[in-house]
Write a protein that holds these residues in place. Structure first.
Motif, PDB file in Angstrom:
ATOM      1  N   ASP A 142       0.818  -1.213   0.000  1.00  0.00           N
ATOM      2  CA  ASP A 142       0.000   0.000   0.000  1.00  0.00           C
ATOM      3  C   ASP A 142       0.852   1.262   0.000  1.00  0.00           C
ATOM      4  OD1 ASP A 142      -2.373  -1.368  -0.087  1.00  0.00           O
ATOM      5  OD2 ASP A 142      -2.645  -1.394   2.101  1.00  0.00           O
ATOM      6  N   LYS A 143       1.970   1.257   0.747  1.00  0.00           N
ATOM      7  CA  LYS A 143       2.808   2.450   0.831  1.00  0.00           C
ATOM      8  C   LYS A 143       3.368   2.826  -0.542  1.00  0.00           C
ATOM      9  CE  LYS A 143       6.867   4.364   3.144  1.00  0.00           C
ATOM     10  NZ  LYS A 143       8.019   4.111   4.048  1.00  0.00           N
ATOM     11  N   GLU A 144       3.915   1.812  -1.227  1.00  0.00           N
ATOM     12  CA  GLU A 144       4.486   2.066  -2.560  1.00  0.00           C
ATOM     13  C   GLU A 144       3.392   2.535  -3.523  1.00  0.00           C
ATOM     14  OE1 GLU A 144       7.118  -0.286  -0.239  1.00  0.00           O
ATOM     15  OE2 GLU A 144       5.079  -0.837  -0.878  1.00  0.00           O
ATOM     16  N   MET A 145       2.228   1.907  -3.432  1.00  0.00           N
ATOM     17  CA  MET A 145       1.120   2.272  -4.320  1.00  0.00           C
ATOM     18  C   MET A 145       0.674   3.712  -4.064  1.00  0.00           C
ATOM     19  SD  MET A 145      -2.570   0.363  -4.799  1.00  0.00           S
ATOM     20  CE  MET A 145      -3.046   0.683  -3.093  1.00  0.00           C
ATOM     21  N   ASN A 146       0.540   4.070  -2.803  1.00  0.00           N
ATOM     22  CA  ASN A 146       0.069   5.413  -2.464  1.00  0.00           C
ATOM     23  C   ASN A 146       1.074   6.497  -2.841  1.00  0.00           C
ATOM     24  OD1 ASN A 146      -2.322   4.344  -1.436  1.00  0.00           O
ATOM     25  ND2 ASN A 146      -1.494   4.156   0.658  1.00  0.00           N
ATOM     26  N   GLU A 147       2.369   6.176  -2.761  1.00  0.00           N
ATOM     27  CA  GLU A 147       3.419   7.152  -3.086  1.00  0.00           C
ATOM     28  C   GLU A 147       3.855   7.065  -4.542  1.00  0.00           C
ATOM     29  OE1 GLU A 147       6.590   6.551  -0.331  1.00  0.00           O
ATOM     30  OE2 GLU A 147       5.396   7.145   1.426  1.00  0.00           O
ATOM     31  N   ASN A 148       3.247   6.118  -5.288  1.00  0.00           N
ATOM     32  CA  ASN A 148       3.607   5.917  -6.701  1.00  0.00           C
ATOM     33  C   ASN A 148       5.104   5.620  -6.849  1.00  0.00           C
ATOM     34  OD1 ASN A 148       2.619   5.673  -9.345  1.00  0.00           O
ATOM     35  ND2 ASN A 148       3.381   7.707  -9.889  1.00  0.00           N
ATOM     36  N   LYS A 149       5.594   4.722  -5.997  1.00  0.00           N
ATOM     37  CA  LYS A 149       7.005   4.340  -6.006  1.00  0.00           C
ATOM     38  C   LYS A 149       7.121   2.819  -6.086  1.00  0.00           C
ATOM     39  CE  LYS A 149       8.791   8.367  -3.526  1.00  0.00           C
ATOM     40  NZ  LYS A 149       9.576   8.833  -2.356  1.00  0.00           N
ATOM     41  N   VAL A 150       8.377   2.334  -6.047  1.00  0.00           N
ATOM     42  CA  VAL A 150       8.607   0.885  -6.100  1.00  0.00           C
ATOM     43  C   VAL A 150       9.676   0.490  -5.078  1.00  0.00           C
ATOM     44  CG1 VAL A 150       7.912   0.488  -8.492  1.00  0.00           C
ATOM     45  CG2 VAL A 150      10.239   1.252  -8.017  1.00  0.00           C
ATOM     46  N   ALA A 151       9.481  -0.654  -4.414  1.00  0.00           N
ATOM     47  CA  ALA A 151      10.495  -1.236  -3.526  1.00  0.00           C
ATOM     48  C   ALA A 151      11.252  -2.290  -4.328  1.00  0.00           C
ATOM     49  CB  ALA A 151       9.834  -1.849  -2.301  1.00  0.00           C
ATOM     50  N   ILE A 152      12.565  -2.154  -4.389  1.00  0.00           N
ATOM     51  CA  ILE A 152      13.391  -2.983  -5.276  1.00  0.00           C
ATOM     52  C   ILE A 152      14.194  -3.998  -4.473  1.00  0.00           C
ATOM     53  CG2 ILE A 152      15.170  -2.966  -7.073  1.00  0.00           C
ATOM     54  CD1 ILE A 152      12.619  -1.503  -7.843  1.00  0.00           C
ATOM     55  N   ARG A 153      14.182  -5.224  -4.957  1.00  0.00           N
ATOM     56  CA  ARG A 153      15.086  -6.266  -4.442  1.00  0.00           C
ATOM     57  C   ARG A 153      15.989  -6.707  -5.595  1.00  0.00           C
ATOM     58  NH1 ARG A 153      14.277  -8.775   0.361  1.00  0.00           N
ATOM     59  NH2 ARG A 153      15.483 -10.550  -0.376  1.00  0.00           N
ATOM     60  N   SER A 154      17.260  -6.886  -5.271  1.00  0.00           N
ATOM     61  CA  SER A 154      18.232  -7.347  -6.264  1.00  0.00           C
ATOM     62  C   SER A 154      18.556  -8.817  -6.027  1.00  0.00           C
ATOM     63  CB  SER A 154      19.526  -6.528  -6.148  1.00  0.00           C
ATOM     64  OG  SER A 154      20.611  -7.195  -6.717  1.00  0.00           O
ATOM     65  N   ARG A 155      18.736  -9.548  -7.106  1.00  0.00           N
ATOM     66  CA  ARG A 155      19.155 -10.958  -7.013  1.00  0.00           C
ATOM     67  C   ARG A 155      20.478 -11.076  -6.260  1.00  0.00           C
ATOM     68  NH1 ARG A 155      20.115 -13.160 -12.804  1.00  0.00           N
ATOM     69  NH2 ARG A 155      21.917 -11.791 -12.644  1.00  0.00           N
ATOM     70  N   VAL A 156      21.329 -10.093  -6.411  1.00  0.00           N
ATOM     71  CA  VAL A 156      22.671 -10.143  -5.822  1.00  0.00           C
ATOM     72  C   VAL A 156      22.694  -9.540  -4.420  1.00  0.00           C
ATOM     73  CG1 VAL A 156      25.067  -9.384  -6.074  1.00  0.00           C
ATOM     74  CG2 VAL A 156      23.740 -10.036  -8.104  1.00  0.00           C
ATOM     75  N   ASN A 157      22.116  -8.334  -4.263  1.00  0.00           N
ATOM     76  CA  ASN A 157      22.293  -7.562  -3.028  1.00  0.00           C
ATOM     77  C   ASN A 157      21.075  -7.482  -2.130  1.00  0.00           C
ATOM     78  OD1 ASN A 157      24.988  -6.883  -3.724  1.00  0.00           O
ATOM     79  ND2 ASN A 157      24.218  -5.319  -5.128  1.00  0.00           N
ATOM     80  N   GLY A 158      20.018  -8.210  -2.485  1.00  0.00           N
ATOM     81  CA  GLY A 158      18.846  -8.217  -1.620  1.00  0.00           C
ATOM     82  C   GLY A 158      18.060  -6.916  -1.672  1.00  0.00           C
ATOM     83  N   ASP A 159      17.510  -6.497  -0.536  1.00  0.00           N
ATOM     84  CA  ASP A 159      16.618  -5.327  -0.450  1.00  0.00           C
ATOM     85  C   ASP A 159      17.403  -4.043  -0.725  1.00  0.00           C
ATOM     86  OD1 ASP A 159      14.633  -3.564   0.042  1.00  0.00           O
ATOM     87  OD2 ASP A 159      14.240  -4.193   2.105  1.00  0.00           O
ATOM     88  N   LEU A 160      16.965  -3.288  -1.743  1.00  0.00           N
ATOM     89  CA  LEU A 160      17.641  -2.036  -2.114  1.00  0.00           C
ATOM     90  C   LEU A 160      16.846  -0.802  -1.725  1.00  0.00           C
ATOM     91  CD1 LEU A 160      18.892  -3.033  -5.687  1.00  0.00           C
ATOM     92  CD2 LEU A 160      20.168  -3.115  -3.546  1.00  0.00           C
TER      93      LEU A 160
END
Length: 640
Positions: A596-614
């Protein structure tokens, strides 16, 4: 006293009749301890070999490939001795050293099991600890046959009977064990410090499926246990990276029983393949190659003309069309030559570079097939370049630079080998010398170190081979450059020179990937299935946490796809942890998690295959980063 010239040019004097081992000791006690064999005047020799005249001498250690082969050849004799001791009725076939170790073929009523290999290995260790001397002796042909018949070694008798009547046959004895062998060997079994038996497989006697199936035991040997342990660790890592296993898990390709040796590319595998082929076309367009496509089936007469009928027909498939004999092409070169002959050419067009992603078929024995590494049909990224003799060096330099640039994109290091005229070659000595010197001069001008493989060229010309080194230290032969004076002669190729007269062009055959299928298999194993983002079948997976974010996840998917990014949307009714683990197993480079937070702020939470949560970022920033990464074809440390 006699003069011995060492590899570095230094000359030392030794007494006539000195052994190579004596010279090694004179040079350095440390070298004497490491020495395994030698080359005297360029020919294989042993530490036991006596020196009776002035010569050049190279002392071989385990760091030299020929030194490894000498040690591992002895290890194969130790294996044969151990098997004969434990299973006396076994008949011996052949037991050479190979690049990764050694093997020996046995004819026996028992079926070797993993437990039996352990027992054989223990017996080998005993033989090594006994430090038995290897003693060479020679016999006339008839006496050699008599000795092997007394020992009931039928396969050895067959080998000897094929030799000339005046041949002198060599044997090696270690303890109570004697074997037919040309050598060379290390002085004693104790030189083999660490040995491991790896597997057993079936092998037809002399590689002919009409002959009896034997059991082939594979092993490897080193001078230090630490080196063996490191090698075994690499093998374990290689098992995890097996392209057949990863190919199934990532749904890239299949080899089905309906088509053994004929790979099926699945949708995700086709993405990887298409990206490779697009990249190949891009680089070849930049280098001014023109792409062609030639037929898979051409008439038999063509293959007589090309020389393949005399030199390669056992690897070819044949068919009949309207009662006329045809062959399925095993190579693309005759088709490229016919394309060249389609019109008259001028020297002004040269170098004329014709490139082809050509499907070829070659008959391989079923026992030799291995996933996509060894198949019966594959696509060669061929090019055939036509030029004047004066253009040879400059064009070879351009080809070498093209191959080097392509390999760097994947992070591969490589070494180069120059292969010279084989026994079953065609053409004049003068042409072969000119072709070989042309390749040698190009390598030396560009500053590439290279190893010479005497007699390992193609039947129509010498070649340069590029051997890639992957991330766990294995090498793979991929790229090849072959300089050919023969095909233009056999096909009567011409061009009009600056003098208005007809002249014969020179032809270069070359590949970069070698085989698209095999190169993909190498990439799978090198990257363990975790392809760089530009090659990955799926580059981003978008995952929602609850149903309320489904529409936002779909919207993000449309944005990414509109930018040419291969995005997949996972809105299944599963826990987010499960979705993330599944994406990780699929080795997807980036994961977008939306709540919901990402949707409301029109943003994205990114995870990398190599480095995990970005963390969280603007959609535009992520799109900018991933598109830059794809464009740059980054293969390492690319993550945000």
């Amino acid at each position: 006293m006699i003069n011995v010239t060492l590899k570095d040019g230094k000359i030392i004097q030794v007494e006539k009749g000195s052994k190579v081992s004596d010279v090694a000791m004179k040079i350095s006690p440390a070298l004497y301890k490491k020495a395994l064999g030698a080359k005297v005047d360029g020919k294989d020799a042993e530490l036991m070999t006596q020196i009776n005249e002035d010569c050049t001498l190279e002392i071989l250690t385990f760091e030299d490939s020929d030194g490894k082969w000498t040690l591992r050849h002895t290890a194969s004799h130790i294996l044969a001795q151990a098997v004969k001791k434990l299973y006396p009725n076994t008949k011996l076939a052949i037991g050479p050293a190979i690049d990764t170790g050694f093997y020996y073929d046995f004819d026996t009523d028992v079926t070797f099991t993993p437990e039996m290999l352990e027992s054989i290995e223990k017996e080998m260790t005993k033989i090594i600890k006994e430090d038995l001397s290897l003693e060479r002796f020679e016999l006339p042909r008839e006496e050699a046959i008599k000795l092997m018949k007394e020992k009931k070694e039928d396969y050895k008798v067959e080998l000897i009977e094929e030799l000339p009547e005046d041949a002198v046959i060599s044997f090696y004895k270690q303890g109570e064990f004697t074997d037919l062998c040309a050598g060379p060997h290390v002085p004693s079994t104790g030189k083999v410090k660490a040995v491991k038996l790896l597997s057993v497989a079936g092998a037809y006697w002399r590689g002919d499926e009409k002959n009896k199936m034997l059991q082939r035991i594979y092993g490897t040997a080193f001078t230090k246990k630490s080196e063996l342990d490191e090698y075994l660790k690499m093998l374990e890592e290689a098992k995890k990276r097996d392209h057949r296993k990863i190919g199934r898990e990532l749904e890239l390709f299949s080899i089905l029983e309906e088509g053994p040796g004929f790979p099926f590319f699945l949708p995700k595998g086709m993405v990887v393949r298409n990206q490779l082929e697009n990249f190949w076309r891009e680089k070849h367009t930049e280098a001014e190659y023109q792409e062609i496509r030639t037929p898979i089936i051409l008439n038999e007469e063509l293959w007589h003309r090309s020389g393949h009928w005399d030199h390669y027909k056992e690897n070819m498939y044949f068919t009949k069309i309207d009662e006329e004999a045809f062959a399925v092409k095993p190579m693309n070169c005759p088709g490229a030559i016919l394309t060249y002959k389609n019109s008259m050419h001028s020297y002004r067009e040269f170098p004329l570079r014709l490139a082809e992603l050509g499907l070829v078929h070659r008959h391989e024995l079923s026992g030799a097939l291995h996933g996509m590494m060894r198949v019966r049909c594959f696509t060669q990224d061929d090019a055939h370049i036509f030029m004047t003799r004066e253009q040879i060096k400059d064009e070879l330099l351009k080809v070498i630079k093209l191959i080097d640039g392509i390999y760097k994109v994947f992070g591969f290091e490589y070494h180069v080998e120059l292969s010279t005229r084989p026994e079953n070659s065609m053409g004049s000595d003068e042409d072969w010398e000119a072709a070989t010197n042309g390749l040698r001069e190009a390598l030396e001008e560009i500053g590439l170190n290279y190893k010479v493989n005497e007699g390992d060229g193609a039947f129509y010309g010498p070649k340069i081979d590029f051997h890639l080194r992957d991330c766990i230290g294995r090498t793979w032969q991929c790229g090849t450059i072959q300089l050919d004076f023969q095909m233009p002669e056999r096909f009567d190729l011409n061009y009009v020179g600056s003098d208005g007269e007809k002249h014969r062009p020179v032809m270069v055959h070359r590949v970069v990937f070698g085989s698209i299928e095999r190169f993909i298999a190498i990439l799978i194993e090198n990257y363990a299935g975790a392809f760089p983002t530009w090659l990955a079948p799926i580059q981003v997976r978008i995952m929602n946490i609850t149903d309320s974010q489904k529409d936002y996840a779909n919207k993000l998917g449309e944005i990414l796809k509109s930018k040419g990014i291969r995005a997949e949307i996972d809105t299944r009714n599963e826990k987010i942890g499960y979705k993330i683990r599944e994406a990780q197993l699929q080795k997807i480079p980036y994961m977008i998690v939306v709540g919901d937070k990402e949707m409301n702020e029109n943003k994205v939470a990114i995870r990398s295959r190599v480095n995990g949560d970005l963390g969280v970022m603007e959609i535009e920033d992520f799109v900018s980063h991933i598109t830059d990464e794809i464009k740059s074809k980054c293969y390492d440390n690319c993550s945000l």
